[in-house]
Design a protein around this motif. Structure first.
Motif, PDB file in Angstrom:
ATOM      1  N   VAL A  43     -11.117  47.637 -13.145  1.00  0.00           N
ATOM      2  CA  VAL A  43      -9.826  46.959 -13.220  1.00  0.00           C
ATOM      3  C   VAL A  43      -9.745  45.976 -12.049  1.00  0.00           C
ATOM      4  CG1 VAL A  43      -7.317  47.241 -13.172  1.00  0.00           C
ATOM      5  CG2 VAL A  43      -8.749  48.989 -14.235  1.00  0.00           C
TER       6      VAL A  43
ATOM      7  N   THR B 223     -15.962  46.966 -18.794  1.00  0.00           N
ATOM      8  CA  THR B 223     -16.854  48.091 -18.499  1.00  0.00           C
ATOM      9  C   THR B 223     -18.099  47.575 -17.794  1.00  0.00           C
ATOM     10  OG1 THR B 223     -17.870  47.922 -20.679  1.00  0.00           O
ATOM     11  CG2 THR B 223     -16.054  49.494 -20.433  1.00  0.00           C
TER      12      THR B 223
ATOM     13  N   THR C 269      -7.580  58.998 -17.364  1.00  0.00           N
ATOM     14  CA  THR C 269      -8.730  58.106 -17.265  1.00  0.00           C
ATOM     15  C   THR C 269      -8.968  57.788 -15.795  1.00  0.00           C
ATOM     16  OG1 THR C 269      -9.762  56.085 -18.111  1.00  0.00           O
ATOM     17  CG2 THR C 269      -7.458  55.918 -17.497  1.00  0.00           C
TER      18      THR C 269
ATOM     19  N   GLU D 240     -10.682  55.003 -13.211  1.00  0.00           N
ATOM     20  CA  GLU D 240     -11.089  53.601 -13.168  1.00  0.00           C
ATOM     21  C   GLU D 240     -11.490  53.232 -11.750  1.00  0.00           C
ATOM     22  OE1 GLU D 240      -7.812  52.021 -16.393  1.00  0.00           O
ATOM     23  OE2 GLU D 240      -7.178  52.376 -14.321  1.00  0.00           O
TER      24      GLU D 240
ATOM     25  N   THR E  62     -12.318  36.782 -12.803  1.00  0.00           N
ATOM     26  CA  THR E  62     -13.031  37.559 -13.817  1.00  0.00           C
ATOM     27  C   THR E  62     -12.949  36.862 -15.164  1.00  0.00           C
ATOM     28  OG1 THR E  62     -12.645  39.639 -12.656  1.00  0.00           O
ATOM     29  CG2 THR E  62     -13.068  39.783 -15.023  1.00  0.00           C
TER      30      THR E  62
ATOM     31  N   PRO F 194     -14.547  40.631 -20.477  1.00  0.00           N
ATOM     32  CA  PRO F 194     -13.325  41.187 -19.900  1.00  0.00           C
ATOM     33  C   PRO F 194     -12.102  40.896 -20.765  1.00  0.00           C
ATOM     34  CG  PRO F 194     -14.555  39.963 -18.257  1.00  0.00           C
ATOM     35  CD  PRO F 194     -15.209  39.690 -19.569  1.00  0.00           C
TER      36      PRO F 194
ATOM     37  N   VAL G 108      -4.129  41.055 -14.970  1.00  0.00           N
ATOM     38  CA  VAL G 108      -4.990  42.212 -14.752  1.00  0.00           C
ATOM     39  C   VAL G 108      -6.135  42.121 -15.755  1.00  0.00           C
ATOM     40  CG1 VAL G 108      -3.580  43.725 -16.221  1.00  0.00           C
ATOM     41  CG2 VAL G 108      -5.124  44.720 -14.536  1.00  0.00           C
TER      42      VAL G 108
ATOM     43  N   ALA H 216      -8.602  38.959 -11.102  1.00  0.00           N
ATOM     44  CA  ALA H 216      -8.475  38.953 -12.565  1.00  0.00           C
ATOM     45  C   ALA H 216      -8.684  37.546 -13.114  1.00  0.00           C
ATOM     46  CB  ALA H 216      -7.112  39.487 -12.987  1.00  0.00           C
TER      47      ALA H 216
ATOM     48  N   VAL I 157     -10.782  50.399  -9.221  1.00  0.00           N
ATOM     49  CA  VAL I 157      -9.926  49.252  -8.937  1.00  0.00           C
ATOM     50  C   VAL I 157     -10.691  48.371  -7.957  1.00  0.00           C
ATOM     51  CG1 VAL I 157      -7.715  48.474  -8.021  1.00  0.00           C
ATOM     52  CG2 VAL I 157      -7.850  50.605  -9.329  1.00  0.00           C
TER      53      VAL I 157
ATOM     54  N   THR J  75      -9.681  43.952 -17.321  1.00  0.00           N
ATOM     55  CA  THR J  75     -10.411  45.207 -17.470  1.00  0.00           C
ATOM     56  C   THR J  75     -11.718  44.927 -18.191  1.00  0.00           C
ATOM     57  OG1 THR J  75      -9.269  45.716 -19.534  1.00  0.00           O
ATOM     58  CG2 THR J  75      -8.328  46.641 -17.536  1.00  0.00           C
TER      59      THR J  75
ATOM     60  N   ASN K 208     -15.202  52.074 -15.968  1.00  0.00           N
ATOM     61  CA  ASN K 208     -14.082  51.200 -16.303  1.00  0.00           C
ATOM     62  C   ASN K 208     -13.646  50.487 -15.032  1.00  0.00           C
ATOM     63  OD1 ASN K 208     -13.891  52.081 -19.041  1.00  0.00           O
ATOM     64  ND2 ASN K 208     -12.951  53.955 -18.288  1.00  0.00           N
TER      65      ASN K 208
ATOM     66  N   TRP L 167      -7.178  42.931 -10.348  1.00  0.00           N
ATOM     67  CA  TRP L 167      -5.804  42.417 -10.339  1.00  0.00           C
ATOM     68  C   TRP L 167      -5.724  41.028  -9.730  1.00  0.00           C
ATOM     69  CZ3 TRP L 167      -1.512  44.838 -12.338  1.00  0.00           C
ATOM     70  CH2 TRP L 167      -1.689  46.157 -12.743  1.00  0.00           C
TER      71      TRP L 167
END
Length: 154
Positions: free
Chosen positions: A57, A31, A97, A99, A66, A16, A27, A63, A101, A29, A55, A59
């Motif tokens: 995401v 895959t 794009t 994503e 992650t 990530p 945040v 995050a 969330v 991100t 993708n 927050w």
């Protein structure tokens, strides 16, 4: 009435990337790959395996978690909602794009060999306690972004 809910189980494609936006809000991100198995139809036609890349995401608290717990190859359960956003590229073209969330992320699979039990994140940001040792079939819940009821409407 409308519903925007995505549930994915797959493997992380790369470590990530975590960045901080306004007011030190993190945040993350990354895959996630989901793969449908190949199969043979009744007439003998082979349908190959298919992998889709998503993708993701995450927050704030998700995050941070992650960043600490998720690496390339980690098997995850991700629950969230689809969001499509747009931006202008260098040539002034509008690009889009889509994503996912994340609202909830759960770590699946085995703990690394010889690893120490990670801290179990708390949903209320209280003092963290060592996570209990999971059974081979258990899932380690990383975090839940909100505490809404999870009742199904049927």
């Amino acid at each position: 009435m409308s519903v925007n809910k995505v549930i994915l189980v797959g493997n992380v494609g790369k470590d990530p990337e975590v960045r901080y936006v306004s007011q030190d809000t993190p945040v993350a991100t990354f895959t996630l790959a989901t793969t449908e198995r190949g199969y043979t139809m009744q007439n003998g036609t082979q349908v190959p395996e298919r992998t889709d890349w998503h993708n993701i995401v995450a927050w704030r608290g998700l995050a941070k978690i992650t960043e600490s717990y998720i690496r390339k190859g980690t098997q995850l359960y991700v629950e969230g909602k689809l969001r499509t956003r747009s931006w202008q590229d260098q040539n002034g073209n509008t690009r889009y794009t889509t994503e996912v969330v994340a609202d909830d992320i759960q770590l699946l699979g085995k703990r690394p060999e010889g690893g120490v039990a990670p801290l179990q994140p708390s949903t209320n940001n209280a003092t963290q306690q060592p996570a209990p040792t999971p059974t081979p079939t258990a899932q380690t819940n990383l975090a839940t972004a909100n505490n809404e009821e999870n009742d199904l409407p049927f």
